[in-house]
Design an enzyme around this catalytic site. Structure first.
Site, mmCIF file in Angstrom:
data_model
loop_
_atom_site.group_PDB
_atom_site.id
_atom_site.type_symbol
_atom_site.label_atom_id
_atom_site.label_comp_id
_atom_site.label_asym_id
_atom_site.label_seq_id
_atom_site.Cartn_x
_atom_site.Cartn_y
_atom_site.Cartn_z
ATOM 1 N N ASN A 158 54.667 -19.786 1.173
ATOM 2 C CA ASN A 158 55.333 -19.646 -0.125
ATOM 3 C C ASN A 158 55.767 -18.182 -0.281
ATOM 4 O O ASN A 158 54.923 -17.306 -0.411
ATOM 5 C CB ASN A 158 54.354 -20.049 -1.233
ATOM 6 C CG ASN A 158 54.971 -19.968 -2.625
ATOM 7 O OD1 ASN A 158 56.025 -19.358 -2.817
ATOM 8 N ND2 ASN A 158 54.309 -20.567 -3.603
ATOM 9 N N HIS A 161 61.974 -25.285 -3.817
ATOM 10 C CA HIS A 161 61.071 -24.156 -3.612
ATOM 11 C C HIS A 161 60.009 -24.567 -2.598
ATOM 12 O O HIS A 161 59.426 -25.649 -2.698
ATOM 13 C CB HIS A 161 60.425 -23.776 -4.955
ATOM 14 C CG HIS A 161 59.333 -22.767 -4.805
ATOM 15 N ND1 HIS A 161 59.497 -21.612 -4.088
ATOM 16 C CD2 HIS A 161 58.051 -22.756 -5.258
ATOM 17 C CE1 HIS A 161 58.365 -20.927 -4.111
ATOM 18 N NE2 HIS A 161 57.477 -21.597 -4.815
ATOM 19 N N CYS A 212 58.859 -17.582 -8.703
ATOM 20 C CA CYS A 212 59.493 -18.401 -7.660
ATOM 21 C C CYS A 212 60.872 -18.922 -8.060
ATOM 22 O O CYS A 212 61.635 -19.382 -7.216
ATOM 23 C CB CYS A 212 58.586 -19.569 -7.284
ATOM 24 S SG CYS A 212 56.990 -19.023 -6.714
HETATM 25 N N1 ACO Z 1 40.152 -23.659 2.466
HETATM 26 C C1 ACO Z 1 39.187 -24.581 2.276
HETATM 27 N N2 ACO Z 1 38.894 -25.106 1.074
HETATM 28 C C2 ACO Z 1 39.613 -24.688 0.023
HETATM 29 C C3 ACO Z 1 40.649 -23.724 0.148
HETATM 30 C C4 ACO Z 1 40.887 -23.214 1.434
HETATM 31 N N3 ACO Z 1 41.856 -22.315 1.674
HETATM 32 N N4 ACO Z 1 41.193 -23.519 -1.065
HETATM 33 C C5 ACO Z 1 40.544 -24.317 -1.931
HETATM 34 N N5 ACO Z 1 39.586 -24.998 -1.274
HETATM 35 C C6 ACO Z 1 38.640 -25.974 -1.825
HETATM 36 C C7 ACO Z 1 38.425 -25.779 -3.295
HETATM 37 O O1 ACO Z 1 37.460 -24.786 -3.530
HETATM 38 C C8 ACO Z 1 37.981 -27.164 -3.715
HETATM 39 O O2 ACO Z 1 36.636 -27.300 -3.375
HETATM 40 P P1 ACO Z 1 35.632 -28.076 -4.376
HETATM 41 O O3 ACO Z 1 36.150 -29.484 -4.427
HETATM 42 O O4 ACO Z 1 34.323 -27.941 -3.690
HETATM 43 O O5 ACO Z 1 35.714 -27.351 -5.688
HETATM 44 C C9 ACO Z 1 38.783 -28.085 -2.803
HETATM 45 O O6 ACO Z 1 39.208 -27.272 -1.694
HETATM 46 C C10 ACO Z 1 39.994 -28.696 -3.464
HETATM 47 O O7 ACO Z 1 40.731 -27.684 -4.148
HETATM 48 P P2 ACO Z 1 42.066 -27.992 -4.932
HETATM 49 O O8 ACO Z 1 42.583 -26.743 -5.575
HETATM 50 O O9 ACO Z 1 41.863 -29.202 -5.802
HETATM 51 O O10 ACO Z 1 43.016 -28.402 -3.722
HETATM 52 P P3 ACO Z 1 44.473 -29.012 -3.764
HETATM 53 O O11 ACO Z 1 44.517 -30.229 -2.940
HETATM 54 O O12 ACO Z 1 45.035 -29.078 -5.166
HETATM 55 O O13 ACO Z 1 45.322 -27.915 -2.955
HETATM 56 C C11 ACO Z 1 46.855 -26.108 -3.412
HETATM 57 C C12 ACO Z 1 45.394 -26.605 -3.446
HETATM 58 C C13 ACO Z 1 47.316 -26.090 -1.971
HETATM 59 C C14 ACO Z 1 46.907 -24.729 -4.018
HETATM 60 C C15 ACO Z 1 47.764 -27.086 -4.208
HETATM 61 O O14 ACO Z 1 47.168 -27.401 -5.447
HETATM 62 C C16 ACO Z 1 49.143 -26.542 -4.464
HETATM 63 O O15 ACO Z 1 49.929 -26.372 -3.546
HETATM 64 N N6 ACO Z 1 49.508 -26.295 -5.741
HETATM 65 C C17 ACO Z 1 50.824 -25.907 -6.163
HETATM 66 C C18 ACO Z 1 51.289 -24.556 -5.752
HETATM 67 C C19 ACO Z 1 52.686 -24.287 -6.331
HETATM 68 O O16 ACO Z 1 53.452 -25.179 -6.640
HETATM 69 N N7 ACO Z 1 53.066 -23.078 -6.535
HETATM 70 C C20 ACO Z 1 54.410 -22.876 -7.092
HETATM 71 C C21 ACO Z 1 54.630 -21.692 -7.707
HETATM 72 S S1 ACO Z 1 53.853 -20.287 -6.991
HETATM 73 C C22 ACO Z 1 54.470 -18.969 -7.883
HETATM 74 O O17 ACO Z 1 55.227 -19.102 -8.801
HETATM 75 C C23 ACO Z 1 54.022 -17.566 -7.482
#
Ligand code: ACO
Length: 342
Positions: free
Chosen positions: A290, A260, A129
């Site tokens: 993204n 980003h 990214c």
């Molecule tokens: N739909 C429903 N539930 C989901 C989904 C989904 N699509 N995805 C995950 N869940 C569930 C998980 O299984 C988890 O369930 P559990 O509590 O029963 O285990 C729950 O939701 C919470 O999951 P988290 O991963 O803790 O959710 P979070 O609030 O952290 O959101 C996300 C996830 C959106 C990925 C977030 O962490 C994020 O945006 N992270 C950063 C991404 C980023 O910055 N990327 C940059 C670089 S990318 C690159 O370089 C290619």
């Protein structure tokens, strides 16, 4: 916290150390027509529009169709940037991508061929990214040293080809698209400061491979979301502050931050920690998701083409990605808004 960024070793703004500068003379964007909505994803995995909107702010993403490779999307964005810049050739073609058509030749070589050009160096750059701002760093340095007078910096990603569409934790996040910029040598900056860095001890937070808890799963894009979230916010905030200082500006003087576009919540957290209102932050993640390296040039292109950016605006782009890598650029915007928006 100790800064992992290259330290500012000189109290004067970065741009004053050079006599040659680079400026953005044209930008172009391309988004494939295919759309992948939250409703489409609800059919593919156990998720919901509500979860996706609350956790990411993403409503839809574009998905490349058959034959729409990173190079082919890159060509379309590059043509638009070259047309805006009024150039029919450049001194180098750099394509930032982590989803190239093939490992070799480079997507940048395919782009050169499609543009009908020959002779200039063409190469790909993979910083995930952070790729586009790494590309701007490289092109800016080549222009400052006099190696070249102009460059095409493209970022093009076919991210949906890397995604496991049975993995709900990642497949809702990514989209495809391309953005490009023509940089030209100028007497006055343009680009006033650049930063880039990496910390490979965090290489495991985003990678292509099987799931960490299932070695038999397919090789695809995997991410430890919450670890990435915290690191992405910390790095982008530190870089935003450092880039503004290196450009000779206060954070409050910056007209637009372009982070980003990983996630609406990350972008909001970065704005809050920088102490700037969201009216000063360019956001298009809800429509494109993204798009990895293409994320910043798509947001920048949007901001220019819609007339939001004005000549003289102070703009700071900040990226974070797999590696872990981070990078940014501070620039004074040198283009007038398109006539149709004035
Ligand atoms: N739909 C429903 N539930 C989901 C989904 C989904 N699509 N995805 C995950 N869940 C569930 C998980 O299984 C988890 O369930 P559990 O509590 O029963 O285990 C729950 O939701 C919470 O999951 P988290 O991963 O803790 O959710 P979070 O609030 O952290 O959101 C996300 C996830 C959106 C990925 C977030 O962490 C994020 O945006 N992270 C950063 C991404 C980023 O910055 N990327 C940059 C670089 S990318 C690159 O370089 C290619």
């Amino acid at each position: 916290m100790t800064s992992l960024l290259q330290p500012v070793t000189n109290s004067s703004p970065d741009a004053t150390r050079h006599t040659r500068h680079a400026t953005m003379a044209g930008v172009g964007v391309y988004l494939p027509e295919g759309l992948l909505t939250n409703a489409d994803l609800e059919v593919m995995v156990e998720t919901s529009d509500t979860w996706i909107m609350e956790r990411t702010g993403i409503r839809t993403r574009h998905r490349a169709g058959s034959g729409e490779t990173a190079a082919m999307m890159g060509v379309k964005a590059a043509r638009r940037a070259m047309q805006m810049a009024g150039v029919d050739t450049v001194g180098a073609i750099i394509c930032a991508t982590c989803s190239p058509d093939t490992l070799m030749p480079a997507a940048a070589c395919f782009i050169q061929r499609e543009l009908g050009l020959v002779g200039m160096p063409c190469f790909d750059l993979n910083a995930a990214c952070s790729g586009y701002v790494f590309g701007l760093n490289v092109a800016n340095s080549l222009i400052q040293t006099g190696s070249i007078d102009s460059a095409l910096v493209i970022a093009s990603e076919a991210m949906t080809s890397l995604v496991d569409f049975t993995d709900r934790t990642t497949c809702v996040l990514f989209g495809d698209g391309a953005g490009a910029a023509v940089l030209k040598a100028t007497d006055a900056p343009g680009i006033r400061a650049t930063r880039w860095g990496a910390d490979a001890s965090r290489a495991d937070i985003i990678y292509i491979g099987p799931k960490q808890d299932n070695e038999d799963s397919v090789d695809a894009l995997r991410m430890r979301g919450s670890n990435t979230f915290r690191l992405a916010v910390d790095r982008m905030v530190a870089m935003g502050e450092e880039l503004a200082a290196a450009a000779g500006w206060k954070v409050s003087e910056v007209d637009f931050f372009i982070p980003h576009q990983a996630n609406q919540r990350i972008i909001e957290a970065v704005g809050k920690r920088l102490g700037v209102g969201l009216d000063k932050v360019i956001i298009n993640v809800s429509e494109v998701g993204n798009t990895s390296a293409a994320s910043i040039p798509l947001a920048l292109g949007d901001a220019h083409l819609s007339g939001r950016l004005k000549r003289g605006d102070k703009v700071v782009c900040i990226a974070f990605g797999a590696g872990a890598t981070w990078g940014g650029v501070a620039m004074e915007w040198q283009l007038d808004p398109p006539a149709a928006t004035r």
